[in-house]
Design a protein around this motif. Structure first.
Motif, PDB file in Angstrom:
ATOM      1  N   LEU A   1      -8.230  11.646  21.890  1.00 38.09           N
ATOM      2  CA  LEU A   1      -9.635  12.011  21.854  1.00 38.09           C
ATOM      3  C   LEU A   1     -10.336  11.536  23.111  1.00 38.09           C
TER       4      LEU A   1
ATOM      5  N   TYR B   1     -14.224  10.451  24.289  1.00 40.74           N
ATOM      6  CA  TYR B   1     -15.569  10.103  23.871  1.00 40.74           C
ATOM      7  C   TYR B   1     -16.419   9.910  25.113  1.00 40.74           C
TER       8      TYR B   1
ATOM      9  N   LYS C   1     -20.064   8.100  26.494  1.00 42.72           N
ATOM     10  CA  LYS C   1     -20.998   7.036  26.120  1.00 42.72           C
ATOM     11  C   LYS C   1     -22.106   6.898  27.148  1.00 42.72           C
TER      12      LYS C   1
ATOM     13  N   PRO D   1     -20.417   5.403  21.401  1.00 43.21           N
ATOM     14  CA  PRO D   1     -19.647   6.550  21.915  1.00 43.21           C
ATOM     15  C   PRO D   1     -19.846   7.773  21.020  1.00 43.21           C
TER      16      PRO D   1
ATOM     17  N   PHE E   1     -14.467   7.695  27.677  1.00 42.27           N
ATOM     18  CA  PHE E   1     -13.356   6.912  27.150  1.00 42.27           C
ATOM     19  C   PHE E   1     -12.282   7.851  26.605  1.00 42.27           C
TER      20      PHE E   1
ATOM     21  N   LEU F   1      -7.971   3.752  16.429  1.00 44.79           N
ATOM     22  CA  LEU F   1      -8.116   4.321  17.759  1.00 44.79           C
ATOM     23  C   LEU F   1      -7.855   3.226  18.781  1.00 44.79           C
TER      24      LEU F   1
ATOM     25  N   TRP G   1      -8.163   2.377  22.690  1.00 40.10           N
ATOM     26  CA  TRP G   1      -9.055   2.897  23.717  1.00 40.10           C
ATOM     27  C   TRP G   1      -8.656   2.464  25.117  1.00 40.10           C
ATOM     28  N   GLY G   2      -8.951   3.351  26.078  1.00 36.18           N
ATOM     29  CA  GLY G   2      -8.896   2.959  27.471  1.00 36.18           C
ATOM     30  C   GLY G   2     -10.173   2.214  27.842  1.00 36.18           C
ATOM     31  N   ALA G   3     -10.218   1.733  29.076  1.00 34.58           N
ATOM     32  CA  ALA G   3     -11.360   0.931  29.531  1.00 34.58           C
ATOM     33  C   ALA G   3     -12.541   1.779  29.969  1.00 34.58           C
TER      34      ALA G   3
END
Lengths: 114, 110
Positions: free
Chosen positions: B34, B36, B38, B44, B89, B98, B100-102
């Motif tokens: 996914l 997102y 923000k 997000p 993200f 989930l 998540w990347g940074a």
């Protein structure tokens, strides 16, 4: 309809104090998630509720952190004996069920421990 | 050990051009990905997703590409608009969690 809401939006507390962070999910959403986001990083999973029960609390960093969802709707994240390292944005998300990948996020609570 | 990586902290793109945001992952068990978006002081918001059994998903100006052999996905935004300026993200799903990347901060220049 109303989205996910979180209160307070900001919380400043002294080291060693107890704090409670509240999340109101979207009405009818059975799944609720708490995440923590530190500066410059993505959200980090803390705990997941399906209904009233915590289905997975493996992301809680230690036993100072606890969360409840007694009636399957509102959830409270509780942090005892806060430490400066707890400072972060705490995000809550909900989804219609645990089988839904898409999660709807609240605006977060920025916690600052001084 | 970061399972989801976004190696570009920021990206600047001219309005009207294509924005390409990249994401790499290590866990071949991820079954859904996914993106997102923000804005500051907001949570997000979901943008677009892709199942691991597909290699492309398109929604208006947004297209996500998945290369499973390279464990890489990308988000294409075309044409880029000023309102697209935000942090993006990438997240990967392992059951209900989930990962998540940074994030990558996208700046659209007028």
């Amino acid at each position: 309809g109303a989205g996910v809401s979180q209160t307070p939006s900001n919380k400043v507390t002294e080291k060693g104090k107890y704090v409670e962070l509240r999340c109101d999910p979207i009405s009818g959403h059975t799944a609720l998630y708490w995440y923590r986001q530190s500066l410059g990083q993505g959200p980090e999973f803390l705990i997941y509720f399906q209904g009233t029960g915590a289905a997975d609390d493996s992301g809680l960093p230690n036993d100072r952190f606890f969360a409840v969802r007694p009636e399957g709707s509102v959830s409270t994240l509780k942090i005892q004996r806060t430490e400066r390292g707890d400072s972060a944005v705490y995000l809550c998300a909900s989804s219609p069920s645990s089988n839904t990948y898409e999660q709807y996020f609240g605006p977060g609570t920025r916690l600052t421990v001084t | 050990d970061q399972q989801v990586k976004q190696n570009s902290p920021s990206l600047s793109v001219q309005e009207g051009r294509i924005s390409i945001l990249n994401c790499d992952y290590t866990n071949s068990m991820f079954d859904y990905f996914l993106w997102y978006k923000k804005y500051p002081a907001e949570g997000p918001t979901f943008l677009i997703s892709i199942s691991s059994i597909k290699d492309k998903n398109e929604d208006g100006r947004f297209t996500v590409f998945l290369n499973k052999s390279a464990k890489h996905l990308s988000l294409h935004i075309v044409p880029s608009q000023p309102g697209d300026s935000a942090v993006y993200f990438c997240a990967a799903s392992a059951n209900y969690q989930l990962i998540w990347g940074a994030g990558t901060k996208l700046i659209i220049k007028p």
